[in-house]
Motif scaffolding. Structure first.
Motif, short mmCIF file in Angstrom:
data_model
loop_
_atom_site.label_atom_id
_atom_site.label_comp_id
_atom_site.label_asym_id
_atom_site.label_seq_id
_atom_site.Cartn_x
_atom_site.Cartn_y
_atom_site.Cartn_z
N ASN A 1 -5.27 6.51 -4.76
CA ASN A 1 -3.97 7.12 -5.03
C ASN A 1 -2.88 6.11 -5.40
O ASN A 1 -1.69 6.37 -5.27
N GLY A 2 -3.29 4.92 -5.86
CA GLY A 2 -2.32 3.98 -6.39
C GLY A 2 -1.72 3.05 -5.34
O GLY A 2 -1.80 3.30 -4.14
N THR A 3 -1.13 1.97 -5.84
CA THR A 3 -0.42 1.03 -4.98
C THR A 3 0.91 0.75 -5.66
O THR A 3 1.21 1.34 -6.70
N ARG B 1 -11.35 10.90 7.28
CA ARG B 1 -10.00 10.45 7.68
C ARG B 1 -8.89 10.97 6.77
O ARG B 1 -7.76 10.48 6.82
N LYS C 1 0.84 -1.21 0.00
CA LYS C 1 0.00 0.00 0.00
C LYS C 1 0.87 1.25 0.00
O LYS C 1 2.05 1.21 0.33
N GLU C 2 0.26 2.36 -0.37
CA GLU C 2 1.00 3.63 -0.40
C GLU C 2 0.21 4.72 0.31
O GLU C 2 -0.16 5.73 -0.29
N PRO C 3 -0.08 4.53 1.59
CA PRO C 3 -0.96 5.52 2.21
C PRO C 3 -0.25 6.87 2.37
O PRO C 3 0.93 6.92 2.67
N ARG C 4 -0.99 7.93 2.13
CA ARG C 4 -0.39 9.25 2.21
C ARG C 4 -0.25 9.72 3.66
O ARG C 4 0.54 10.57 3.98
N SER C 5 -1.08 9.18 4.53
CA SER C 5 -0.92 9.54 5.94
C SER C 5 -1.53 8.45 6.80
O SER C 5 -2.39 7.70 6.35
N LEU D 1 -5.37 7.77 7.10
CA LEU D 1 -6.17 7.05 6.12
C LEU D 1 -6.17 5.54 6.35
O LEU D 1 -6.94 4.81 5.74
N ASP E 1 -6.66 14.43 4.81
CA ASP E 1 -6.21 15.79 5.09
C ASP E 1 -6.87 16.78 4.14
O ASP E 1 -7.14 17.92 4.49
#
Ligand SMILES: Nc1ncnc2c1ncn2[C@@H]1O[C@H](COP(=O)(O)OP(=O)(O)OP(=O)(O)O)[C@@H](O)[C@H]1O
Ligand SMILES: Nc1ncnc2c1ncn2[C@@H]1O[C@H](COP(=O)(O)OP(=O)(O)OP(=O)(O)O)[C@@H](O)[C@H]1O
Ligand SMILES: [Mg+2]
Ligand SMILES: [Mg+2]
Lengths: 165, 165, 165, 165
Positions: D67-69, D57, A53-57, A60, D59
């Protein structure tokens, strides 16, 4: 004092990535001190990336993922500063079955240096325990201790039936 | 230096004396909601010197004394004793077992004892100095604490590190 | 506006004692508006007394008791102001087996006027559902819906095995 | 006026289109941590007009777009459609089914549609006026909300009543 904090921080940072990867089966995690502030004042930011996964924060992430991340951080602190015992009150509540297993396996990893007291409603966590104590209230408002065997728990006996056993 | 025994009487819902013996390894406390499991955690924090009633879920310290039910009258004092195995000699007392006792009377009088000898709160704190035992926030994770740490802003999270450092 | 709030408050107050008594099998609960303040500004205080107990404040209640109290309040609001649907995300996490049952029985009581979507990890809650949807991530980061039968859940099949079924 | 269907594409972890059909009664969503169950709740809040990224949840609002993986590129827009059964005629549209759609493009452009016809957010809000549907805080209980309500001070709890009034 400043260097003691810095030392502790660096040690926890190192262990955090390890405990996180162990609890998540991969991925990576990091800790950052807020920039532009004195080491003794700066806040601590958590970076957590579950595998794939690529969570931005961190906000999330899911409830269970956030919990596993915080458990990883607590164990990282514990690894840097071992204590004779550790008490965990219902930390497994939001976890799914496989995460409950990974949490309990990590607890067992720490047994060589610490004793653990856990409070739980989760049958899988109960199966990992060495000793099980039941606490019930046959008389409202007054706690009573009862001996419990895991077999009673497994058969889904309600606590008050177990109490009579 | 592991926990051997916890004895509680008059503390919160422990209107009848409760004794728990501990082994090394994992001890799990189970039972229905509201029966006294988290009260065991509060008892450990309290006997080690916790000064904040709020952190014990009360408004004032007298809230830890059993305040009665529809069937039982309130009690006049609360007492908790926590006994440690000291075979490793980590606690500077030259005794194979070390017990710490705290008593609080409704009058407000408060007593601390180490191995049944009266002492001051400060002696209890010094006894555990540098052992990782105390009301340290990283080895006692109360119910809801993981959620609180997640929602804490980055500055509040420092407390976890500062306690470990 | 002032009278609309007062009306709603009185209605919820009435239902709150009913829903509380139903969820706790007895006891009583109440709502109070803070004194000395304008009805449009006053805070709302919760009084909750589980059967047989005499808690001095809601803060001293257990995690599960607090959750059941809040669930009772939410259902009381729902009773006064029905909505076509209600979504409950993991509200049952801190509840023991018998409280999970009582929560689910209350949900069924409200089905005549509302549709419910619940998210849960609890097998008992799953057994009360009319329809079960599984959400998994065979590809990391990408959600996938799978059909689930309660029999698969009961046998404790891990979600990824159910997904292949 | 119950929910019939939820369709989501490009919203959070729904990189592949997901469709859920609802019956009257209780629908339970189950699955491992982090797979998208709470994202379903966010999708419902969002399509009904939620304006606060924080309450989803994130910003900023763009955080709801996939937003991609490590295996997939980000998507350029998020779209959710919620369809209601309107046999009761409660929704003032003279149609047996009413669907609401919301789209958000990475460029920041945002669209609302009712029964596939472009409209404004305000039209969505007016459509549900006085039906108990909307981002009303008492019929959508997000993960962690019960805990938040318990810890809220008495003034914050008013919001629950004000939304219902
Ligand atoms: N001073 C006191 N006197 C009597 N009873 C008390 C006192 N303080 C707390 N209690 C009672 O103790 C109970 C709470 O116990 P505790 O928090 O240990 O429950 P628990 O077993 O952890 O439950 P859960 O599984 O819901 O977390 C409450 O019902 C409360 O009324
Ligand atoms: N914009 C986005 N793009 C891609 N993935 C996202 C986005 N926003 C959130 N996610 C992912 O969605 C996942 C969270 O999903 P969700 O909160 O629905 O889990 P859950 O099924 O409710 O889990 P739990 O049982 O732990 O509560 C996170 O792993 C997060 O990284
Ligand atoms: Mg508890
Ligand atoms: Mg969730």
């Amino acid at each position: 004092c400043r260097s003691l904090f810095q030392e502790t921080f660096e040690a926890v940072k190192l262990h955090f990535n390890e405990t996180f990867r162990k609890l998540f089966g991969g991925g990576k995690a990091d800790l950052l001190l807020e920039e532009g502030e004195d080491v003794l004042e700066a806040g601590i930011e958590i970076i957590a990336r579950p595998p794939g996964k690529e969570p931005r924060s961190v906000s999330l992430l899911s409830g269970g993922e956030k919990t596993m991340t915080m458990i990883a951080l607590l164990f990282a602190v514990f690894r840097s500063r071992p204590a004779p015992f550790c008490i965990l009150d219902e930390v497994d509540a939001p976890l799914d079955e496989s995460n409950v297993d990974r949490f309990n396996l990590m607890v067992r990893d720490f047994l060589d240096q610490s004793q653990f007291l856990v409070i739980t409603h989760n049958k899988s966590t109960m199966s990992y325990a060495d000793v099980l104590y039941g606490i019930t209230m046959p008389e409202p408002g007054v706690s009573k201790r009862i001996a419990i065997r895991f077999e009673d728990v497994e058969k889904h006996l309600p606590m008050d039936e177990i109490a009579r056993a | 230096m592991h926990l051997k025994r916890l004895e509680a009487f008059g503390f919160k819902s422990f209107a009848d004396k409760l004794v728990f013996d501990f082994e090394r390894g994992v001890t799990a406390f189970v039972g229905p909601n509201g029966c006294g499991k988290s009260n065991v955690v509060d008892a450990v924090k309290w006997v080690l010197g916790e000064q904040s009633a709020k952190s014990l879920r009360g408004d004032e310290m007298a809230d830890v004394i059993f305040n009665g039910t529809s069937q039982r009258r309130p009690l006049n004092f609360a007492e908790v004793t926590l006994t440690f195995d000291n075979a490793s000699g980590k606690l500077p007392l030259g005794a194979p077992e070390v017990s710490v006792t705290r008593r609080l009377y409704r009058s407000g009088e408060s007593e601390y004892l180490i191995n049944k000898a009266l002492c001051r709160l400060r002696d209890v704190r010094e006894l555990f100095w540098d052992t990782g035992v105390g009301t340290s926030s990283y080895s006692i994770i109360e119910q809801g604490r993981v959620v609180a740490l997640l929602e804490a802003n980055s500055k509040d999270r420092r407390i976890l590190f500062e306690e470990a450092a």
